[in-house]
Design a protein around this motif. Structure first.
Motif, PDB file in Angstrom:
ATOM      1  N   GLU A  68      46.234  52.036  45.096  1.00 48.06           N
ATOM      2  CA  GLU A  68      45.521  52.889  46.049  1.00 48.06           C
ATOM      3  C   GLU A  68      44.027  52.883  45.785  1.00 48.06           C
ATOM      4  N   TRP A  69      43.623  52.635  44.570  1.00 46.81           N
ATOM      5  CA  TRP A  69      42.203  52.538  44.250  1.00 46.81           C
ATOM      6  C   TRP A  69      41.582  51.239  44.766  1.00 46.81           C
ATOM      7  N   GLY A  70      42.403  50.328  45.243  1.00 47.24           N
ATOM      8  CA  GLY A  70      41.890  49.068  45.766  1.00 47.24           C
ATOM      9  C   GLY A  70      41.710  47.991  44.718  1.00 47.24           C
ATOM     10  N   VAL A  71      42.394  48.087  43.587  1.00 44.12           N
ATOM     11  CA  VAL A  71      42.271  47.099  42.521  1.00 44.12           C
ATOM     12  C   VAL A  71      43.237  45.949  42.797  1.00 44.12           C
ATOM     13  N   GLU A  72      42.735  44.751  42.773  1.00 45.05           N
ATOM     14  CA  GLU A  72      43.538  43.558  42.985  1.00 45.05           C
ATOM     15  C   GLU A  72      43.696  42.804  41.666  1.00 45.05           C
ATOM     16  N   THR A  73      44.719  41.970  41.603  1.00 43.89           N
ATOM     17  CA  THR A  73      45.002  41.213  40.387  1.00 43.89           C
ATOM     18  C   THR A  73      44.449  39.800  40.498  1.00 43.89           C
ATOM     19  N   ALA A  74      44.054  39.251  39.357  1.00 44.75           N
ATOM     20  CA  ALA A  74      43.587  37.869  39.297  1.00 44.75           C
ATOM     21  C   ALA A  74      44.781  36.939  39.140  1.00 44.75           C
ATOM     22  N   ALA A  75      44.649  35.729  39.659  1.00 43.45           N
ATOM     23  CA  ALA A  75      45.742  34.760  39.546  1.00 43.45           C
ATOM     24  C   ALA A  75      46.026  34.426  38.088  1.00 43.45           C
ATOM     25  N   ALA A  76      44.966  34.314  37.295  1.00 39.63           N
ATOM     26  CA  ALA A  76      45.106  34.022  35.870  1.00 39.63           C
ATOM     27  C   ALA A  76      43.841  34.514  35.182  1.00 39.63           C
ATOM     28  N   PRO A  77      43.946  35.020  33.959  1.00 38.92           N
ATOM     29  CA  PRO A  77      42.748  35.503  33.262  1.00 38.92           C
ATOM     30  C   PRO A  77      41.863  34.349  32.812  1.00 38.92           C
TER      31      PRO A  77
END
Length: 400
Positions: free
Chosen positions: A174-183
């Protein structure tokens, strides 16, 4: 009340350059200088004599000794200086209305999971530990003070509903944080970075990695007292760190650690009041119908025991009204009375079902007693000029 000493928990966060720099920090400084001042060095003949002075007083090699044309080393996570140029990170900081004392570098660190970067100086492990303990404390004291008669199993379920991993994952999204494909070092610091669980990875089940002494016994029983002593704040078994596979993390736990790290960073930089306000606004403000968490196996028997313990008259069921007795869908309304006092009321297609529902309503009205939404909690006494403490209601315990 004595204030907590966070020197060992957040000292390396508040003053990361007060001790001798490690090799990685020196490499990051070199990369930063290489990326930002390379053009000026090549255009000025006297710039080779310039030196870099770290905050700890140590002098590094001259800029001329840095290989400006060499390959840039790869790091598991982005450089701290990259946080100052991330639009996603600045937008997240403003969206959450975080205090100005919280720098973007620390905010970027909350988005780096321990599975992405094993270095505790650059991941969110310590901040997540601090923030998780704070959230558990604030949620527990709120529930116990607001519902002093709540059973222990319902307290575990309510705490999990407020700050469990699934809820924290929803909050993080809900905060709008998206995940990266790989670090990696090239990732935007505003993305959540963690090593995702590979398909086919075995997940340890019940009985593996537990801390209770009789975990592998055939007659192992997890009673309420055992869950309080040996399990976590949600009454779930504590997994052993040795059961992790290939240093991977699920999306749910990565989001949960991120939200906990944000709370820990607010506490470390802005103080206790700011952290408590943040938890109230984002965690405790969510609506939870605790009455839906109750499950009674023998409600009529439990109500009779309650009346006997409180020295009330034995409960008696009386039919209040009915309709459609000779139809396919009759409805009976039954009330449970102790003397002249009505304890509960329920309706059902027959008298037995209506009596059970009335007993459940009476038990819920007893367990869900609350002094009000503005009830004071022990942490309120930590603020300056606090009103003298008035003891809250403490119940003698559950019925069964």
């Amino acid at each position: 009340m004595k204030r907590l000493q966070l020197g060992r928990w957040s000292g390396q966060l508040l003053c990361p350059r007060t001790r001798p720099c490690c090799l990685r920090q020196q490499q990051q400084q070199q990369v930063y200088q290489r990326l930002h001042v390379a053009s000026s060095i090549r255009s000025q003949s006297t710039s080779s004599a310039a030196e870099i002075n770290y905050e700890d007083g140590q002098e590094s090699e001259t800029l001329a000794e840095i290989d400006l044309d060499g390959p840039i080393p790869e790091f598991p996570s982005p450089l701290p200086e990259a946080a100052l140029h991330s639009a996603k990170l600045a937008a997240l900081h403003a969206r959450l209305s975080l205090p100005q004392k919280l720098p973007l570098q620390t905010m970027a660190r909350t988005l780096v999971d321990s599975t992405a970067d094993p270095n505790v100086d650059f991941n969110n492990a310590t901040l997540a530990q601090l923030g998780g303990n704070l959230m558990s404390y604030y949620v527990s004291e709120y529930l116990i003070c607001k519902y002093p008669r709540i059973p222990m199993t319902v307290l575990f379920a309510a705490a999990y509903a407020y700050n469990g991993p699934k809820t924290l994952q929803i909050i993080g999204k809900e905060w709008g944080v998206e995940t990266a494909a790989a670090p990696g070092s090239e990732v935007d610091p505003g993305l959540l970075q963690f090593s995702k669980m590979k398909p086919g990875t075995h997940i340890p089940g019940f009985g593996q990695g537990q801390t209770r002494p009789n975990a592998h016994h055939q007659s192992n029983r997890r009673g309420v007292s055992s869950r309080v002593v040996y399990d976590d704040e949600f009454g779930d078994t504590i997994p052993n760190k040795t059961t992790t596979h290939d240093n991977v993390q699920t999306t749910e736990l990565a989001y949960a650690n991120f939200v906990r790290a944000v709370v820990g960073s607010v506490y470390a930089h802005a103080g206790r009041e700011a952290a408590k306000t943040f938890v109230k606004q984002h965690i405790l403000s969510r609506h939870l119908d605790i009455s839906q968490l109750f499950v009674f196996k023998w409600p009529v028997r439990d109500l009779a025991r309650l009346c006997a313990r409180e020295d009330w008259e034995h409960p008696v069921a009386r039919m209040l009204s009915e309709t459609g007795r000779r139809s396919r869908t009759p409805v009976y309304v039954v009330g449970i009375f102790s003397g002249s006092d009505k304890l509960g009321e329920g309706s059902g297609p027959n008298l037995v079902e209506a009596r059970i529902r009335a007993s459940v309503a009476a038990l819920k009205s007893w367990y869900l007693y609350s002094p009000g939404n503005q009830v004071r909690v022990p942490s309120d006494m930590e603020s300056e000029n606090a009103v003298p403490w008035e003891p809250v209601h403490i119940d003698i315990g559950e019925i069964v």
